[in-house]
Design an enzyme around this catalytic site. Structure first.
Site, PDB file in Angstrom:
ATOM      1  N   GLU A  61     -46.593 -64.117 -49.108  1.00 51.75           N
ATOM      2  CA  GLU A  61     -46.894 -63.627 -50.447  1.00 51.75           C
ATOM      3  C   GLU A  61     -48.391 -63.663 -50.729  1.00 51.75           C
ATOM      4  O   GLU A  61     -48.929 -62.766 -51.379  1.00 51.75           O
ATOM      5  CB  GLU A  61     -46.121 -64.423 -51.500  1.00 51.75           C
ATOM      6  N   TYR A 144     -46.367 -64.199 -60.634  1.00 45.48           N
ATOM      7  CA  TYR A 144     -45.669 -63.407 -59.620  1.00 45.48           C
ATOM      8  C   TYR A 144     -45.312 -64.244 -58.392  1.00 45.48           C
ATOM      9  O   TYR A 144     -44.168 -64.226 -57.921  1.00 45.48           O
ATOM     10  CB  TYR A 144     -46.524 -62.198 -59.180  1.00 45.48           C
ATOM     11  N   ASP A 162     -43.919 -57.060 -58.771  1.00 48.00           N
ATOM     12  CA  ASP A 162     -45.128 -56.611 -58.091  1.00 48.00           C
ATOM     13  C   ASP A 162     -45.324 -55.133 -58.406  1.00 48.00           C
ATOM     14  O   ASP A 162     -44.555 -54.515 -59.161  1.00 48.00           O
ATOM     15  CB  ASP A 162     -45.053 -56.883 -56.586  1.00 48.00           C
TER      16      ASP A 162
END
Length: 322
Positions: A61, A144, A162
């Protein structure tokens, strides 16, 4: 003076607000086809495999922010081979994280990932925490990333927003070509309203809608003929109205401070010892821009100046391995 929102932004906000109410019940029609498509078409990526674990998901990520999968894959494999646990990374100097980051770009992400590894080692015994609030409390972890790790690593029910997911929701539900430039409260409400109630299904939906945006509902040249929800896509059914919000300009790189910073960092990454000013001067002719870029790297903690006038990647304190 307060800026007047564009028609696209106003429409998106209004539609998102409506979808977040009772009308969102109809969104269950999106879940099954998108998840079924994902089951058949999802890419086999290393961070999606069970052996990746929560740490592998977290590393991916960080690396995938503003960086395509093709560039991330080799660096990700090397990173996990060298640092298979957070404690392994925490035990090394932050400069080593910057060095291993290579040419992925936005190297402050490497420092943030190192900082998160240190915190995981010190606060959580070396294991990536399972609770969303604990993830959010780690340095370098935003809304996020915390939601993504909780969802993809631990199968929890969170809205993972996203760019790809926001675009899918903007088109399929809100009926506009692109979402606003920055994530809005209306988008968050919409995403939460669209979450399946079941945790496992919600986590699958998060991954599936993200993949749909990456492979089919792309920013350019969307492949509606391959989209599993084309028949109910609000934007397509409205005739694909063109974006009428702020201009969407691509990021330039050549000649920017970002390029200069990258060249300066490349010298330091490749050096086994601190380097002198002359070695840095050789990579960019314009002295004012070069000095500005170097000052920025120092201010960001990516470069450490030494008293003798040389520079190195940040040494910093290392955390003993667990």
């Amino acid at each position: 003076m307060t800026a007047t929102p564009s028609r696209t932004e106003s429409t998106a906000t209004a539609a998102a607000g409506e979808a977040a109410g009772p009308a969102a019940d109809s969104a269950v029609r999106l879940h099954a086809p998108v998840i079924a498509w994902f089951d058949q078409h999802a890419r086999d990526l290393p961070w999606r495999r069970p052996e990746a674990g929560a740490w592998g998901v977290m590393v991916s990520e960080f690396m995938l922010q503003q960086t395509p999968v093709s560039r991330v894959l080799p660096v990700y494999e090397q990173w996990l081979a060298r640092w298979p646990r957070p404690a392994d990374l925490a035990a090394e100097a932050p400069g080593e994280a910057v060095r291993a980051w290579g040419r992925l770009g936005y190297p402050r992400r490497a420092l943030r990932l190192h900082g998160a590894a240190v915190a995981i080692t010190e606060r959580h015994g070396g294991d990536v925490p399972t609770e969303h609030a604990q993830l959010l409390a780690l340095p370098g972890i935003g809304e996020y990333t915390a939601a993504a790790v909780a969802s993809f690593a631990y199968g929890q029910r969170h809205a993972v927003l996203d760019t790809n997911v926001r675009r899918v929701l903007a088109r399929s539900v809100t009926g506009v070509q692109y979402p606003p430039n920055a994530t809005t409260a209306a988008e968050r409400r919409l995403a939460r309203a669209l979450l399946p109630e079941d945790e496992t299904t919600a986590a699958r939906w998060a991954a599936a809608s993200m993949e749909l945006g990456a492979l089919v509902c792309t920013a350019k040249n969307e492949a509606c003929v391959r989209c599993p929800i084309a028949g109910q896509c609000a934007w397509r059914l409205a005739g694909k109205p063109a974006h009428d919000g702020p201009a969407r300009r691509g990021q330039t790189y050549a000649g920017t401070d970002r390029q200069v910073r990258g060249k300066l960092l490349a010298v330091l990454r490749e050096a086994v010892a601190p380097v002198g000013q002359a070695a840095l001067d050789a990579v960019w002719d314009e002295p004012v821009q070069r000095a500005r870029a170097l000052d920025g790297l120092v201010a960001d903690g990516l470069v450490e100046p030494l008293e003798d006038g040389r520079y190195r990647l940040p040494a910093g304190p290392a955390t003993p391995a667990v």
